[in-house]
Enzyme design. Structure first.
Site, mmCIF file in Angstrom:
data_model
loop_
_atom_site.group_PDB
_atom_site.id
_atom_site.type_symbol
_atom_site.label_atom_id
_atom_site.label_comp_id
_atom_site.label_asym_id
_atom_site.label_seq_id
_atom_site.Cartn_x
_atom_site.Cartn_y
_atom_site.Cartn_z
ATOM 1 N N GLU A 1 2.010 -6.169 -2.166
ATOM 2 C CA GLU A 1 0.467 -5.932 -1.373
ATOM 3 C C GLU A 1 -0.470 -6.235 -2.640
ATOM 4 O O GLU A 1 -2.035 -6.315 -1.767
ATOM 5 C CB GLU A 1 -0.074 -4.338 -0.403
ATOM 6 C CG GLU A 1 0.897 -3.603 0.546
ATOM 7 C CD GLU A 1 0.680 -2.489 0.840
ATOM 8 O OE1 GLU A 1 0.557 -1.691 0.069
ATOM 9 O OE2 GLU A 1 0.817 -2.024 2.340
ATOM 10 N N LYS B 1 2.784 -5.587 -6.588
ATOM 11 C CA LYS B 1 2.830 -4.508 -6.744
ATOM 12 C C LYS B 1 4.592 -3.527 -6.847
ATOM 13 O O LYS B 1 4.438 -2.481 -7.311
ATOM 14 C CB LYS B 1 2.343 -3.991 -5.743
ATOM 15 C CG LYS B 1 1.719 -2.673 -5.188
ATOM 16 C CD LYS B 1 1.122 -1.486 -3.818
ATOM 17 C CE LYS B 1 0.998 -0.397 -4.148
ATOM 18 N NZ LYS B 1 0.232 0.157 -2.702
ATOM 19 N N GLN B 2 5.572 -4.300 -6.128
ATOM 20 C CA GLN B 2 6.730 -3.486 -5.471
ATOM 21 C C GLN B 2 7.418 -3.984 -5.574
ATOM 22 O O GLN B 2 7.685 -6.003 -5.107
ATOM 23 C CB GLN B 2 6.594 -2.670 -4.547
ATOM 24 C CG GLN B 2 5.787 -2.927 -3.578
ATOM 25 C CD GLN B 2 5.547 -2.032 -2.400
ATOM 26 O OE1 GLN B 2 4.698 -1.966 -1.948
ATOM 27 N NE2 GLN B 2 6.234 -1.848 -1.108
ATOM 28 N N TRP C 1 7.054 1.035 7.187
ATOM 29 C CA TRP C 1 8.687 0.796 7.185
ATOM 30 C C TRP C 1 9.447 1.624 6.157
ATOM 31 O O TRP C 1 10.659 1.497 6.620
ATOM 32 C CB TRP C 1 8.185 -0.337 6.760
ATOM 33 C CG TRP C 1 8.250 -0.907 5.224
ATOM 34 C CD1 TRP C 1 6.967 -0.740 5.118
ATOM 35 C CD2 TRP C 1 8.587 -1.731 4.449
ATOM 36 N NE1 TRP C 1 6.568 -0.312 3.137
ATOM 37 C CE2 TRP C 1 8.383 -1.320 2.862
ATOM 38 C CE3 TRP C 1 9.619 -2.496 4.462
ATOM 39 C CZ2 TRP C 1 8.367 -2.103 1.585
ATOM 40 C CZ3 TRP C 1 10.102 -3.654 3.039
ATOM 41 C CH2 TRP C 1 8.777 -3.181 1.653
ATOM 42 N N ASP C 2 8.947 2.221 5.581
ATOM 43 C CA ASP C 2 9.575 3.314 4.890
ATOM 44 C C ASP C 2 10.612 4.194 5.536
ATOM 45 O O ASP C 2 11.715 4.394 4.985
ATOM 46 C CB ASP C 2 8.696 4.473 4.222
ATOM 47 C CG ASP C 2 7.900 4.420 3.741
ATOM 48 O OD1 ASP C 2 7.240 2.676 4.076
ATOM 49 O OD2 ASP C 2 6.698 4.899 2.548
HETATM 50 O O1 IFM Z 1 5.217 1.100 3.466
HETATM 51 C C1 IFM Z 1 4.381 2.200 1.893
HETATM 52 C C2 IFM Z 1 3.943 0.374 1.148
HETATM 53 O O2 IFM Z 1 5.327 -0.621 1.033
HETATM 54 C C3 IFM Z 1 3.367 0.208 -0.283
HETATM 55 N N1 IFM Z 1 2.208 1.904 -0.074
HETATM 56 C C4 IFM Z 1 2.711 3.045 0.517
HETATM 57 C C5 IFM Z 1 3.354 2.164 1.890
HETATM 58 C C6 IFM Z 1 3.562 4.386 2.161
HETATM 59 O O3 IFM Z 1 4.839 4.308 1.412
#
Ligand code: IFM
Length: 767
Positions: free
Chosen positions: A474, A588-589, A330-331
């Site tokens: 995640e 995580k984010q 999705w990046d």
């Molecule tokens: O797409 C990301 C994910 O959101 C977090 N782990 C790394 C992936 C690739 O950058």
């Protein structure tokens, strides 16, 4: 003063880790291939990699990954019989550079051996004009008369994470051209590499030893004289559309390049790069650090943008190697696409087309992945055909060495909505409906169909819910009603409904054909109902905070520091079944904040602030995607200093190569194009305050303290604009070639933008 158009390093630091990081920082690429920032004499142990876009292979049961080509830029020099390498102890000086203006890598190393000194200089670039071509210029100069041997050619010792990928390797010499070819294991795709040189000195013989196809050049070097030659190499694979045998195409390419000469090749390459920068540069006055880092980030994106007509996309580690299996996440849609959409829509086309090309893969995944799933379930880690490269056990446990069950592949369903949103954004910002007609509308409807099959209708609550998912965070798997996921699902239904309405008005025949083709007419009322009745967690009436998923507020509170203090292994994974973060509120984010950024016009500054304040202290920023989302949202409620720090962190990630190299036991080193895109987004859409939709472009700048002015280029609905923002005024220069008059909204005031007529208005930054 800092050179804002280049990067350089003095001295050579050995050691695997620093060679790996420098290889990332100094990499070059041209969309067709990437070449890591390693030195001419290096081999697989130093992670030399020429990673090819869009060609994958699998060996045995190892992870499928992109193919690395044999290294035709290989050259090794001996001085008086002593082999020279920056890894040895004979280096007296070393510097290397990366020129941002044209993506040229250069190095200069002075060696001493047998009481003599040799200076080696080389420069390398991957042609922006001829994607299959690379060029190296190589020179040596000895301080004293000396015997020099140069071995140059194609090194077939290839660095691979899960290779070797090429079998039946052959090495030949066709007249003056060296040729190497092999085929991949899985699909028997051919990879052909050719090399030719311009050699104005010495005598040359041919040697095939140590898995290398080489020229051996003997030279009696005169003191103080510089000996220079140029190398031209070409890579072709079965993915290339050429109307002749691949070997012929490769030989012809290097012969033609040699005939054109280094200067000619370089002129074409530089001209392409000048065009790229003309459209895509961002100028920041008053802050060299930010300028340099942002320009480097933009360079990364420009280098890895897919070749025109390839319908390739950009993997999460771009072309810096095989990490993350060379897969697209999705990046691309959420973090990189905005850059291309707003600067160079022709590149955006390729990214969007890639999802059309891989629609069948997404359909296959829906069929095989779950109970009764329908439509398009896009791959979490997507390769050339859209099948999912993500494994069910995607992270290694450093304690046991065993693979951990993760649910990225089967539960991170927001990817499908991210694709639908990207498709629609392309249409909204370019006004070009051709992609909708050429498969984009089909993608959108199949995405909606997937969510409908994934959602549950809760009779007691009279609403649809999206259950059992992973959001961007995640560390918390299999949660219900994740705000981000539900929001993008709802948005997908809205987009599907809008697509049908648009086609009905403008292309009724195409709509009829499409509805019949995928037999979806009967499902359209459900999409309308789901748009209205799909539940998305709302801001709490008192605090304004949106619960990330059902039950999140009941989890244990902790700080990131407390959590990290409990780690027993530096690489231990904090998620999966029993990771340290799972029982806590540590994420995580950016997750809720990622949603507030993605759909920024839907939420008030007050809600943004409330959620930012709540989630920021609970965010590990364990992904390079996180900081820019926080920066973007912080700008909207005026937290400019915070935003600036996160911006800088994001813009510098690849420049400084400060990132995690292992997650669990999985190697993660490489570049971070999503962060590069996030840096651009923060500068232009954030501080520059650009917000464009199908109706208009709005500009609400909020320059951070250090910036005196910000200049950038904007593409919108087929027309081009230059924007200059100072602390008090904003100038729009519509291109003379623009087709129409646009009305921009500057700090809420309508401003007419006529082709070729620049307009300046004063503004007061929003509080
Ligand atoms: O797409 C990301 C994910 O959101 C977090 N782990 C790394 C992936 C690739 O950058």
């Amino acid at each position: 003063m800092k050179n804002l158009w280049s990067l350089s390093a003095n001295g050579f630091v050995g050691g695997k880790e620093s060679i790996m990081r420098r290889g990332n920082v100094y990499q070059i690429a041209n969309g067709y291939m990437g070449y890591r920032g390693t030195l001419d004499e290096f081999g697989p142990d130093e992670l030399v990699g020429i990673t090819l876009a869009g060609i994958f292979d699998r060996v045995g049961s190892a992870w499928r990954e992109p193919v690395n080509a044999p290294n035709a830029a290989f050259t090794r020099v001996s001085l008086e019989g002593v082999e020279l390498s920056a890894l040895g102890s004979r280096v007296t000086r070393h510097e290397q550079t990366l020129n941002f203006a044209n993506a040229v890598f250069g190095r200069k190393t002075v060696f001493a051996a047998k009481a003599k000194t040799l200076t080696l200089e080389s420069s390398r670039w991957l042609s922006a004009a001829t994607p299959n071509l690379g060029v190296v210029t190589f020179s040596v100069r000895c301080a004293q008369a000396a015997r020099v041997t140069i071995r140059t050619g194609i090194d077939c010792n290839i660095w691979d994470l899960n290779g070797p990928h090429l079998r039946q390797m052959t090495a030949e010499k066709h007249g003056p051209v060296l040729l190497v070819q092999g085929v991949t294991h899985e699909n028997s795709k051919r990879v052909v590499v050719a090399e030719a040189i311009d050699l104005p000195f010495g005598t040359e013989t041919h040697e095939t030893t140590d898995n290398r196809n080489l020229r051996v050049i003997q030279l009696r070097a005169e003191a103080g004289r510089t000996y220079t030659f140029h190398k031209y190499f070409a890579v072709f694979t079965d993915n290339d559309t050429v109307n002749k045998p691949l070997t012929e195409a490769a030989i012809e390419t290097v012969q033609q390049a040699r005939a054109l000469g280094r200067e000619g090749c370089r002129e074409r390459h530089d001209a392409e790069w000048a065009r790229k920068w003309e459209r895509c540069d961002v100028e920041i006055a008053g802050d060299d650090e930010a300028q340099h880092a942002l320009r480097y980030s933009i360079l990364q994106l420009l280098m890895v943008a897919p070749v025109r007509g390839s319908a390739n996309s950009i993997p999460a580690r771009a072309l810096s190697g095989q990490v993350y299996k060379g897969a697209v996440f999705w990046d691309t849609e959420i973090f990189m696409l905005p850059f291309f959409l707003h600067t160079d829509p022709e590149k955006a086309v390729e990214l969007v087309r890639y999802r059309i090309k891989t629609l069948d893969g997404a359909r296959r995944k829906a069929k095989t992945e779950g109970p009764g799933y329908r439509g398009a379930f896009y791959a979490w880690e997507s390769q050339e055909a859209g099948d999912d490269a993500c494994t069910y056990f995607n992270v290694g446990d450093p304690f046991t060495g065993r693979d951990l069950r993760t649910h990225f592949r089967d539960k991170q369903v927001h990817i499908t909505g991210d694709v639908a949103i990207a498709m629609w954004e392309y249409f909204k910002l370019t006004g070009d409906d051709s992609l909708l007609l050429e498969g984009g509308a089909e993608v959108i409807l199949e995405c909606a169909r997937f969510y409908y099959s994934y959602a549950y209708f809760k009779k007691d609550k009279g609403r649809y819910e999206i259950l059992d998912v992973i959001g961007p965070d995640e560390y918390h798997e299999r949660v219900n009603n994740n705000a981000f996921t539900s929001m993008v699902a709802k948005e997908t239904f809205a987009i599907a409904n809008a697509t049908v309405a648009y086609l009905r008005r403008n292309h009724p025949k195409a709509l009829r054909t499409l509805l019949a083709k995928i037999d979806i007419q009967g499902e359209l009322p459900r999409f309308r109902e789901a748009e209205n009745l799909l539940y998305v967690p709302a801001p709490d009436a008192r605090t304004g905070v949106i619960e990330q998923f059902d039950g999140y507020f009941q989890l244990k509170d902790a700080t990131v520091e407390e959590l990290k203090a409990k780690m027993v292994h530096p690489n231990e994974y904090l998620g999966a079944a029993q990771g340290l973060a799972v029982a806590t509120k540590i994420i995580k984010q950016a997750d809720v904040v990622a949603m507030l950024n993605l759909l920024r016009s839907r939420f008030s500054a007050k809600i943004k602030k409330a959620n930012w304040d709540y989630y920021e202290p609970r965010t590990e920023h364990g992904s390079s995607l996180s900081a820019c989302a926080y920066a973007m949202v912080a700008i909207e409620f005026g937290h400019l200093d915070f935003a600036y720090n996160y911006f800088l962190q994001t813009a510098k990630i690849d420049l400084e190569a400060k990132y995690k190299v292992y997650v669990g036991t999985v190697f993660m080193g490489g570049s971070h194009p999503a962060a590069n895109g996030g840096a651009w987004m923060t500068a232009v859409l954030g501080f520059g305050g650009v917000q464009a939709d199908e109706n208009r472009v709005a500009l609400n700048p909020r320059l951070c303290r250090k910036w005196k002015s910000l200049r950038f280029h904007l593409a919108y609905k087929g027309d081009d604009f230059r924007i200059r923002i100072t602390r008090t005024s904003l100038t729009i220069v519509p291109s003379r070639a623009n087709a129409r008059i646009h009305t921009f909204l500057v700090a809420g005031r309508p401003v007419k933008c006529r082709p070729g007529r620049s307009v300046t208005v004063n503004y007061r930054p929003a509080k």
